[in-house]
Motif scaffolding. Structure first.
Motif, PDB file in Angstrom:
ATOM      1  N   ALA A 200       0.891  -1.236  -0.188  1.00  0.00           N
ATOM      2  CA  ALA A 200       0.036   0.119   0.138  1.00  0.00           C
ATOM      3  C   ALA A 200       0.919   1.317  -0.052  1.00  0.00           C
ATOM      4  O   ALA A 200       0.433   2.415  -0.571  1.00  0.00           O
ATOM      5  CB  ALA A 200      -0.946  -0.034   1.435  1.00  0.00           C
ATOM      6  N   SER A 201       2.053   1.115   0.596  1.00  0.00           N
ATOM      7  CA  SER A 201       2.891   2.258   0.728  1.00  0.00           C
ATOM      8  C   SER A 201       3.519   2.597  -0.552  1.00  0.00           C
ATOM      9  O   SER A 201       3.830   3.751  -1.100  1.00  0.00           O
ATOM     10  CB  SER A 201       3.983   2.136   1.870  1.00  0.00           C
ATOM     11  OG  SER A 201       4.932   1.180   1.435  1.00  0.00           O
ATOM     12  N   GLU A 204       0.258   3.893  -2.961  1.00  0.00           N
ATOM     13  CA  GLU A 204      -0.586   5.017  -2.454  1.00  0.00           C
ATOM     14  C   GLU A 204       0.111   6.195  -3.329  1.00  0.00           C
ATOM     15  O   GLU A 204      -0.782   7.113  -3.895  1.00  0.00           O
ATOM     16  CB  GLU A 204      -0.369   5.406  -1.151  1.00  0.00           C
ATOM     17  CG  GLU A 204      -1.526   4.606  -0.490  1.00  0.00           C
ATOM     18  CD  GLU A 204      -1.299   4.651   0.945  1.00  0.00           C
ATOM     19  OE1 GLU A 204      -0.824   5.635   1.597  1.00  0.00           O
ATOM     20  OE2 GLU A 204      -1.917   3.929   1.732  1.00  0.00           O
ATOM     21  N   GLN A 208      -2.012   8.509  -5.767  1.00  0.00           N
ATOM     22  CA  GLN A 208      -2.319   9.989  -5.507  1.00  0.00           C
ATOM     23  C   GLN A 208      -1.818  10.739  -6.714  1.00  0.00           C
ATOM     24  O   GLN A 208      -2.736  11.800  -7.236  1.00  0.00           O
ATOM     25  CB  GLN A 208      -1.577  10.385  -4.317  1.00  0.00           C
ATOM     26  CG  GLN A 208      -1.930  11.667  -3.555  1.00  0.00           C
ATOM     27  CD  GLN A 208      -0.897  11.890  -2.430  1.00  0.00           C
ATOM     28  OE1 GLN A 208      -0.232  10.981  -2.047  1.00  0.00           O
ATOM     29  NE2 GLN A 208      -0.966  13.015  -1.919  1.00  0.00           N
TER      30      GLN A 208
ATOM     31  N   ARG B  49      -7.599   4.516   2.174  1.00  0.00           N
ATOM     32  CA  ARG B  49      -6.382   4.667   1.383  1.00  0.00           C
ATOM     33  C   ARG B  49      -5.585   3.340   1.064  1.00  0.00           C
ATOM     34  O   ARG B  49      -5.327   2.725  -0.045  1.00  0.00           O
ATOM     35  CB  ARG B  49      -5.488   5.629   1.629  1.00  0.00           C
ATOM     36  CG  ARG B  49      -5.938   6.998   1.242  1.00  0.00           C
ATOM     37  CD  ARG B  49      -4.735   8.049   1.055  1.00  0.00           C
ATOM     38  NE  ARG B  49      -3.951   8.137   2.447  1.00  0.00           N
ATOM     39  CZ  ARG B  49      -4.173   9.039   3.284  1.00  0.00           C
ATOM     40  NH1 ARG B  49      -5.343   9.802   3.253  1.00  0.00           N
ATOM     41  NH2 ARG B  49      -3.692   9.094   4.478  1.00  0.00           N
ATOM     42  N   THR B  50      -5.540   2.647   2.207  1.00  0.00           N
ATOM     43  CA  THR B  50      -4.925   1.203   2.388  1.00  0.00           C
ATOM     44  C   THR B  50      -5.792   0.313   1.389  1.00  0.00           C
ATOM     45  O   THR B  50      -5.136  -0.529   0.763  1.00  0.00           O
ATOM     46  CB  THR B  50      -4.905   0.799   3.705  1.00  0.00           C
ATOM     47  OG1 THR B  50      -4.036   1.842   4.374  1.00  0.00           O
ATOM     48  CG2 THR B  50      -4.103  -0.566   3.605  1.00  0.00           C
ATOM     49  N   GLU B  52      -7.916   0.996  -0.920  1.00  0.00           N
ATOM     50  CA  GLU B  52      -7.960   1.238  -2.317  1.00  0.00           C
ATOM     51  C   GLU B  52      -6.856   0.963  -3.146  1.00  0.00           C
ATOM     52  O   GLU B  52      -6.783   0.434  -3.957  1.00  0.00           O
ATOM     53  CB  GLU B  52      -7.944   2.756  -2.509  1.00  0.00           C
ATOM     54  CG  GLU B  52      -9.636   3.231  -2.476  1.00  0.00           C
ATOM     55  CD  GLU B  52      -9.503   4.740  -2.129  1.00  0.00           C
ATOM     56  OE1 GLU B  52      -8.498   5.576  -2.617  1.00  0.00           O
ATOM     57  OE2 GLU B  52     -10.611   5.454  -1.859  1.00  0.00           O
ATOM     58  N   ALA B  53      -5.558   0.849  -2.119  1.00  0.00           N
ATOM     59  CA  ALA B  53      -4.358   0.284  -2.511  1.00  0.00           C
ATOM     60  C   ALA B  53      -3.969  -0.993  -2.935  1.00  0.00           C
ATOM     61  O   ALA B  53      -3.779  -1.666  -3.940  1.00  0.00           O
ATOM     62  CB  ALA B  53      -2.980   1.059  -1.798  1.00  0.00           C
TER      63      ALA B  53
END
Lengths: 220, 179
Positions: A200-201, A204, A208, B49-50, B52-53
């Motif tokens: 996820a990091s 993201e 974005q 956000r996590t 979605e990612a």
């Protein structure tokens, strides 16, 4: 000693190219019977099991190794070991986990060998640059998406990468992943959790960037 | 399943919410726990956000169809065929092996060594037994009693038509004993 049974190749043609069996010679429908037949030396059962699992095992190897040629070698080695060690499989229900365990061990051996070679060549090549998406993630070419995902996978530690591949690509259950990686259920959950946090990091900033592009397009 | 925090604390993003999120993504979160997770997601931007990612990664990872090339299939079966042929050869050789070439539990050298040892032991043991006869084993609780040999005395032996004098011990020279 291996039991002698009819050859895999008949006049240079593998069984894969032989037309489907008629109903009289049809293989046992359920997998348990198929595995038992394979263990008793039935090579048609082995070929059927190979056809059933080869894509999953190959996909796992490709993602673990990041190299299709190496993955083919590991696939070959894996099924050779499955064939040779069929008497060691005690529980037929764990056949899938057993095959993936063999494939995983082969992949880890291959990675260890590759790392030894890479460490010698590091000074020359260095790390590859990350692929930069040129458009929205949703509108990226498939090949670009694949390239990006593979890059992110490559950034993960081996033990994180393997659980992500087994779960996301091969759809193994937590229990199956625990059997393949010889760990506990809680350890599998924890590793998946950390691996996803890491992924996820990576994802993201890309997402974005996409949102900013969309916002910029909307404003006149 | 890990139990996430109660609704009151849903605005605080904790590891247990992340764990619940993972279980939801894997289809392992029970139905009754899902509304609480959705309520949390509605208020927690980092968790959203996590999610979605992770879902975007999943979508992108499905873009690569991986099929085993036919050449790889052929290579697998060719290799297995070689293994089988090798096994057949081994089996055939095992069947055809004569008695003299058959594998034995002892090598020839070891067998010769055993024979030599047995021969030496065979020579030494009778000698040891002779010595042991002269010094009979006597335990501590036993008393050794020795008998004085009877003094040799003159015995008259009669031979038909002849009388000779000999000792009692000289048995070999006496064809019969006088009564």
């Amino acid at each position: 000693m291996l039991k002698i049974t009819p050859p895999f190749l008949r006049d240079g043609v593998s069984f894969l190219q032989i037309p489907p069996l008629t109903s009289s010679t049809m293989l046992p429908a359920d997998e348990k019977a198929l595995i038992e037949a394979f263990q008793s030396g039935d090579e048609f059962a082995f070929v059927s099991l190979y056809n059933r699992y080869k894509t999953q095992v190959y996909g796992f190897c490709v993602k673990m190794l990041g190299d299709k040629t190496l993955a083919q070698d590991v696939l070959q080695e894996t099924f050779l070991r499955v064939y040779e060690n069929r008497e060691r499989l005690i529980k037929t229900s764990s056949f899938k986990s057993w095959v993936f365990t063999i494939a995983r061990n082969q992949c880890l051996n291959q990675l260890r060998r590759s790392k030894r070679q890479v460490s010698l060549e590091d000074d020359v090549h260095g790390d590859p640059a990350p692929p930069v998406p040129q458009g929205q993630v949703a509108h990226l070419e498939k090949s670009e998406q694949v390239q990006l995902v593979n890059y992110f996978l490559d950034q993960l530690k081996d033990d994180y990468r393997e659980v992500i591949i087994l779960r996301e690509y091969q759809n193994l259950s937590y229990a199956e992943i625990a059997a393949v990686t010889r760990s506990t259920l809680s350890a599998v959950k924890s590793r998946l959790f950390k691996a996803r946090r890491k992924l996820a990091s990576f994802m993201e900033p890309v997402l974005q960037q996409e949102q900013e592009r969309v916002a910029a397009q909307r404003t006149p | 399943m890990t139990d996430p925090q109660p609704m009151g604390a849903s605005s605080i993003c904790t590891a247990s919410w992340e764990a619940a999120l993972n279980e939801y993504v894997d289809g392992e979160l029970p139905m009754e726990a899902q509304p609480r997770l959705f309520a949390h997601l509605a208020t927690c931007a980092p968790c959203r956000r996590t999610l979605e990612a992770v879902l975007a990664f999943r979508r992108m990872s499905r873009q690569e169809p991986l099929a085993v090339p036919p050449a790889a299939d052929d290579a697998v079966f060719r290799r297995l065929d070689q293994v089988k042929q090798r096994a057949e050869r081994v089996d055939r050789n095992a069947r055809q092996r004569s008695l003299w070439t058959a594998p034995t539990p002892l090598s020839l050298g070891a067998a010769a060594m055993v024979a030599v040892v047995l021969f030496v032991v065979g020579l030494l043991v009778p000698m040891q037994l002779d010595e042991a006869d002269s010094t009979a084993l006597v335990s501590a609780g036993m008393e050794r009693v020795e008998f004085e040999p009877a003094p040799a005395e003159a015995v008259y032996v009669f031979y038909p038509g002849l009388t000779v004098e000999a000792t009692k011990l000289d048995a070999a020279a006496v064809p019969f004993r006088a009564p």
